[in-house]
Motif scaffolding. Structure first.
Motif, PDB file in Angstrom:
ATOM      1  N   ALA A  69       0.808  -1.224   0.000  1.00 51.64           N
ATOM      2  CA  ALA A  69       0.000   0.000   0.000  1.00 51.64           C
ATOM      3  C   ALA A  69       0.840   1.272   0.000  1.00 51.64           C
ATOM      4  CB  ALA A  69      -0.929   0.004   1.223  1.00 51.64           C
ATOM      5  N   GLY A  70       2.123   1.162  -0.308  1.00 54.42           N
ATOM      6  CA  GLY A  70       3.038   2.295  -0.190  1.00 54.42           C
ATOM      7  C   GLY A  70       2.706   3.492  -1.050  1.00 54.42           C
ATOM      8  N   ASP A  71       2.025   3.273  -2.199  1.00 57.97           N
ATOM      9  CA  ASP A  71       1.731   4.379  -3.113  1.00 57.97           C
ATOM     10  C   ASP A  71       0.408   5.083  -2.798  1.00 57.97           C
ATOM     11  OD1 ASP A  71       4.074   3.888  -4.500  1.00 57.97           O
ATOM     12  OD2 ASP A  71       3.106   2.530  -5.936  1.00 57.97           O
ATOM     13  N   ILE A  72      -0.373   4.528  -1.900  1.00 57.30           N
ATOM     14  CA  ILE A  72      -1.685   5.124  -1.594  1.00 57.30           C
ATOM     15  C   ILE A  72      -1.488   6.379  -0.742  1.00 57.30           C
ATOM     16  CG2 ILE A  72      -3.894   4.759  -0.433  1.00 57.30           C
ATOM     17  CD1 ILE A  72      -3.572   1.769  -1.030  1.00 57.30           C
ATOM     18  N   VAL A  73      -2.040   7.488  -1.191  1.00 60.15           N
ATOM     19  CA  VAL A  73      -1.935   8.743  -0.439  1.00 60.15           C
ATOM     20  C   VAL A  73      -2.903   8.704   0.735  1.00 60.15           C
ATOM     21  CG1 VAL A  73      -2.236  11.244  -0.532  1.00 60.15           C
ATOM     22  CG2 VAL A  73      -1.198  10.036  -2.471  1.00 60.15           C
ATOM     23  N   VAL A  74      -2.385   8.975   1.926  1.00 54.43           N
ATOM     24  CA  VAL A  74      -3.198   8.850   3.139  1.00 54.43           C
ATOM     25  C   VAL A  74      -3.230  10.182   3.897  1.00 54.43           C
ATOM     26  CG1 VAL A  74      -2.759   6.384   3.372  1.00 54.43           C
ATOM     27  CG2 VAL A  74      -1.220   8.007   4.493  1.00 54.43           C
ATOM     28  N   PRO A  75      -4.352  10.479   4.555  1.00 53.97           N
ATOM     29  CA  PRO A  75      -4.422  11.671   5.407  1.00 53.97           C
ATOM     30  C   PRO A  75      -3.782  11.383   6.761  1.00 53.97           C
ATOM     31  CG  PRO A  75      -6.540  10.567   5.396  1.00 53.97           C
ATOM     32  CD  PRO A  75      -5.646   9.785   4.473  1.00 53.97           C
ATOM     33  N   LEU A  76      -3.003  12.335   7.271  1.00 54.34           N
ATOM     34  CA  LEU A  76      -2.354  12.198   8.572  1.00 54.34           C
ATOM     35  C   LEU A  76      -2.838  13.304   9.507  1.00 54.34           C
ATOM     36  CD1 LEU A  76       1.324  11.450   7.445  1.00 54.34           C
ATOM     37  CD2 LEU A  76      -0.482   9.814   7.993  1.00 54.34           C
ATOM     38  N   TYR A  77      -2.861  12.988  10.791  1.00 55.90           N
ATOM     39  CA  TYR A  77      -3.345  13.916  11.814  1.00 55.90           C
ATOM     40  C   TYR A  77      -2.273  14.055  12.880  1.00 55.90           C
ATOM     41  CZ  TYR A  77      -7.680  12.730   9.451  1.00 55.90           C
ATOM     42  OH  TYR A  77      -8.648  12.529   8.498  1.00 55.90           O
ATOM     43  N   ASP A  78      -2.161  15.254  13.463  1.00 59.30           N
ATOM     44  CA  ASP A  78      -1.164  15.446  14.515  1.00 59.30           C
ATOM     45  C   ASP A  78      -1.866  15.675  15.855  1.00 59.30           C
ATOM     46  OD1 ASP A  78      -2.014  18.092  14.536  1.00 59.30           O
ATOM     47  OD2 ASP A  78      -0.341  18.801  13.315  1.00 59.30           O
ATOM     48  N   GLY A  79      -1.080  15.945  16.878  1.00 65.94           N
ATOM     49  CA  GLY A  79      -1.627  16.034  18.230  1.00 65.94           C
ATOM     50  C   GLY A  79      -2.128  17.403  18.628  1.00 65.94           C
ATOM     51  N   SER A  80      -2.088  18.376  17.717  1.00 62.40           N
ATOM     52  CA  SER A  80      -2.493  19.730  18.100  1.00 62.40           C
ATOM     53  C   SER A  80      -4.009  19.866  18.061  1.00 62.40           C
ATOM     54  CB  SER A  80      -1.860  20.767  17.158  1.00 62.40           C
ATOM     55  OG  SER A  80      -2.217  20.488  15.827  1.00 62.40           O
TER      56      SER A  80
ATOM     57  N   GLY B 277       3.855   4.909   2.022  1.00 62.35           N
ATOM     58  CA  GLY B 277       5.267   4.518   2.118  1.00 62.35           C
ATOM     59  C   GLY B 277       6.134   5.609   2.728  1.00 62.35           C
ATOM     60  N   GLU B 278       5.867   6.875   2.361  1.00 63.95           N
ATOM     61  CA  GLU B 278       6.616   7.994   2.948  1.00 63.95           C
ATOM     62  C   GLU B 278       6.310   8.130   4.437  1.00 63.95           C
ATOM     63  OE1 GLU B 278       6.402  11.742   0.946  1.00 63.95           O
ATOM     64  OE2 GLU B 278       6.522  10.817  -1.051  1.00 63.95           O
ATOM     65  N   TYR B 279       5.056   7.900   4.789  1.00 61.67           N
ATOM     66  CA  TYR B 279       4.671   7.951   6.206  1.00 61.67           C
ATOM     67  C   TYR B 279       5.405   6.872   7.003  1.00 61.67           C
ATOM     68  CZ  TYR B 279       1.680   7.571  10.364  1.00 61.67           C
ATOM     69  OH  TYR B 279       1.210   7.499  11.651  1.00 61.67           O
ATOM     70  N   ILE B 280       5.519   5.692   6.448  1.00 60.01           N
ATOM     71  CA  ILE B 280       6.247   4.612   7.124  1.00 60.01           C
ATOM     72  C   ILE B 280       7.709   4.996   7.334  1.00 60.01           C
ATOM     73  CG2 ILE B 280       7.098   2.243   6.842  1.00 60.01           C
ATOM     74  CD1 ILE B 280       4.370   1.596   5.525  1.00 60.01           C
ATOM     75  N   ASP B 281       8.304   5.669   6.347  1.00 57.24           N
ATOM     76  CA  ASP B 281       9.686   6.151   6.517  1.00 57.24           C
ATOM     77  C   ASP B 281       9.789   7.095   7.716  1.00 57.24           C
ATOM     78  OD1 ASP B 281      10.602   4.712   4.339  1.00 57.24           O
ATOM     79  OD2 ASP B 281      10.359   6.390   2.930  1.00 57.24           O
ATOM     80  N   ILE B 282       8.812   7.998   7.844  1.00 57.40           N
ATOM     81  CA  ILE B 282       8.791   8.936   8.973  1.00 57.40           C
ATOM     82  C   ILE B 282       8.695   8.174  10.288  1.00 57.40           C
ATOM     83  CG2 ILE B 282       7.437  10.751  10.105  1.00 57.40           C
ATOM     84  CD1 ILE B 282       6.657  11.743   7.291  1.00 57.40           C
ATOM     85  N   LEU B 283       7.809   7.166  10.337  1.00 59.34           N
ATOM     86  CA  LEU B 283       7.633   6.368  11.553  1.00 59.34           C
ATOM     87  C   LEU B 283       8.932   5.690  11.970  1.00 59.34           C
ATOM     88  CD1 LEU B 283       4.238   4.570  10.762  1.00 59.34           C
ATOM     89  CD2 LEU B 283       4.594   6.498  12.303  1.00 59.34           C
ATOM     90  N   GLN B 284       9.680   5.220  10.986  1.00 63.21           N
ATOM     91  CA  GLN B 284      10.891   4.450  11.290  1.00 63.21           C
ATOM     92  C   GLN B 284      12.078   5.339  11.642  1.00 63.21           C
ATOM     93  OE1 GLN B 284      10.857   2.013   7.669  1.00 63.21           O
ATOM     94  NE2 GLN B 284      10.182   0.251   8.862  1.00 63.21           N
ATOM     95  N   GLU B 285      11.955   6.639  11.385  1.00 65.07           N
ATOM     96  CA  GLU B 285      13.048   7.558  11.711  1.00 65.07           C
ATOM     97  C   GLU B 285      13.085   7.931  13.187  1.00 65.07           C
ATOM     98  OE1 GLU B 285      12.502  10.828   9.087  1.00 65.07           O
ATOM     99  OE2 GLU B 285      13.159   9.716   7.301  1.00 65.07           O
ATOM    100  N   GLY B 286      11.956   7.799  13.884  1.00 59.42           N
ATOM    101  CA  GLY B 286      11.932   8.161  15.306  1.00 59.42           C
ATOM    102  C   GLY B 286      10.592   8.715  15.724  1.00 59.42           C
ATOM    103  N   PRO B 287      10.509   9.284  16.937  1.00 63.42           N
ATOM    104  CA  PRO B 287       9.233   9.780  17.462  1.00 63.42           C
ATOM    105  C   PRO B 287       8.575  10.806  16.540  1.00 63.42           C
ATOM    106  CG  PRO B 287      10.877   9.701  19.202  1.00 63.42           C
ATOM    107  CD  PRO B 287      11.614   9.419  17.922  1.00 63.42           C
ATOM    108  N   THR B 288       7.256  10.713  16.408  1.00 60.25           N
ATOM    109  CA  THR B 288       6.460  11.685  15.659  1.00 60.25           C
ATOM    110  C   THR B 288       5.029  11.606  16.167  1.00 60.25           C
ATOM    111  OG1 THR B 288       5.563  12.305  13.488  1.00 60.25           O
ATOM    112  CG2 THR B 288       6.060   9.984  13.817  1.00 60.25           C
ATOM    113  N   ASP B 289       4.327  12.740  16.164  1.00 60.67           N
ATOM    114  CA  ASP B 289       2.941  12.698  16.620  1.00 60.67           C
ATOM    115  C   ASP B 289       1.971  12.484  15.467  1.00 60.67           C
ATOM    116  OD1 ASP B 289       3.000  15.156  15.369  1.00 60.67           O
ATOM    117  OD2 ASP B 289       2.009  16.244  16.979  1.00 60.67           O
ATOM    118  N   LEU B 290       2.485  12.202  14.265  1.00 63.46           N
ATOM    119  CA  LEU B 290       1.612  11.980  13.119  1.00 63.46           C
ATOM    120  C   LEU B 290       0.922  10.617  13.225  1.00 63.46           C
ATOM    121  CD1 LEU B 290       3.801  13.347  10.198  1.00 63.46           C
ATOM    122  CD2 LEU B 290       1.726  14.379  11.145  1.00 63.46           C
TER     123      LEU B 290
END
Length: 290
Positions: free
Chosen positions: A54-65, A83-96
């Motif tokens: 599912a890496g190419d599917i564009v997904v909406p993300l939400y933050d903690g604000s 897929g880009e979101y998964i890269d962010i997750l694997q880089e470290g803490p994020t509130d997305l």
């Protein structure tokens, strides 16, 4: 001072009859540890697998604000490929966070990786959804607008869950015209001087690991903290009683729309008013003087 929480029971080899009698009918939460062991998802589901499927599917993300001023609640922070979101997750803490990723609509082949459990419950099969969050991200204390019985399956990472039954609503700083507690309250580390009623509320907690299946009864409050980057799937069983169906329709058709209209008309004044009311009502319920 700490929250008054007891552990959610953990079970294995739980029969359909036992589940209905001990948990579903009396509306009590339970973690079933071995429900997913024979699913393909138990072995396959990791971030690399989702990147491939599912890496190419564009997904909406939400933050903690929290929403401010005239913003609608639950506004999208950004849209990027999964897929880009998964890269962010694997880089470290994020509130997305990503929630309500519908497998039927977005990636139907993943439906072959799991089964609907034989627990004597009728599932709404059009809505198997994924919830994904980065390390340290949190979901505000809330109950679900559709009042579904939720079966929450954790597959990647670990998360902390706090639950409260509906009869504790009066102590949880519920915001009027909503299904959430005050967003400023961090249930992971609450300020008891500002929000003393929380110390009187009696709830449950658990840490979910790979393969754990958590049953969250209808109308139960839940707060979630992603201890690590985590991916979970929820299957839903919708309410069937006329009273609950009427409440769901009121939530969906009146409360949500009325709140968003008032946000647009009054902006931050409306949000501040609701928060003041939440504190006043909660302290009155708890017998706490202002």
């Amino acid at each position: 001072m700490k929250l008054d929480l007891q552990n959610i029971p953990r079970r294995k080899n739980l029969s359909k009859e036992e589940f209905l009698k001990e948990y579903f009918i009396p509306k009590k939460p339970v973690i079933i540890e071995d429900l997913t062991e024979n699913w393909s998802a138990f072995k396959k589901w990791n971030f690399e697998y989702f990147k491939k499927k599912a890496g190419d599917i564009v997904v909406p993300l939400y933050d903690g604000s929290p929403a401010k001023g005239r913003q609608n609640s639950h506004g999208v922070a950004k849209r990027i490929p999964f897929g880009e979101y998964i890269d962010i997750l694997q880089e470290g803490p994020t509130d997305l966070r990503m929630f309500f990723f519908n497998l039927v609509q977005n990636c139907p082949e993943l439906i072959e990786d799991f089964e609907y459990p034989d627990l004597g419950v009728k599932f709404f099969k059009k809505l198997p959804v994924l919830f994904v969050g980065g390390e340290g991200s949190k979901v505000v204390m809330h109950y679900d607008m559709d009042l579904a019985n939720n079966f929450h399956f954790n597959f990647i990472g670990e998360k902390k869950v706090i639950l409260y039954p509906p009869d504790q609503s009066g102590l949880l700083y519920k915001v009027p015209y909503s299904i959430v507690s005050m967003e400023i309250i961090d249930m992971d580390d609450p300020d008891f001087e500002k929000y003393p009623a929380l110390s009187k509320a009696k709830g449950f907690e658990a840490r979910l690991k790979h393969g754990d299946a958590l049953y969250i009864p209808s109308h139960w409050w839940h707060f979630i903290k992603y201890e690590t980057a985590s991916l979970s799937m929820t299957l839903r069983s919708l309410p069937r009683s006329p009273r609950k169906i009427a409440e769901v329709l009121n939530n969906l058709l009146f409360i949500r729309n009325y709140d968003n209209i008032m946000r647009k008309l009054k902006g931050q004044k409306w949000i501040d008013y609701k928060n003041r009311l939440a504190i006043e009502r909660t302290h009155r319920n708890a017998g706490i003087e202002h």
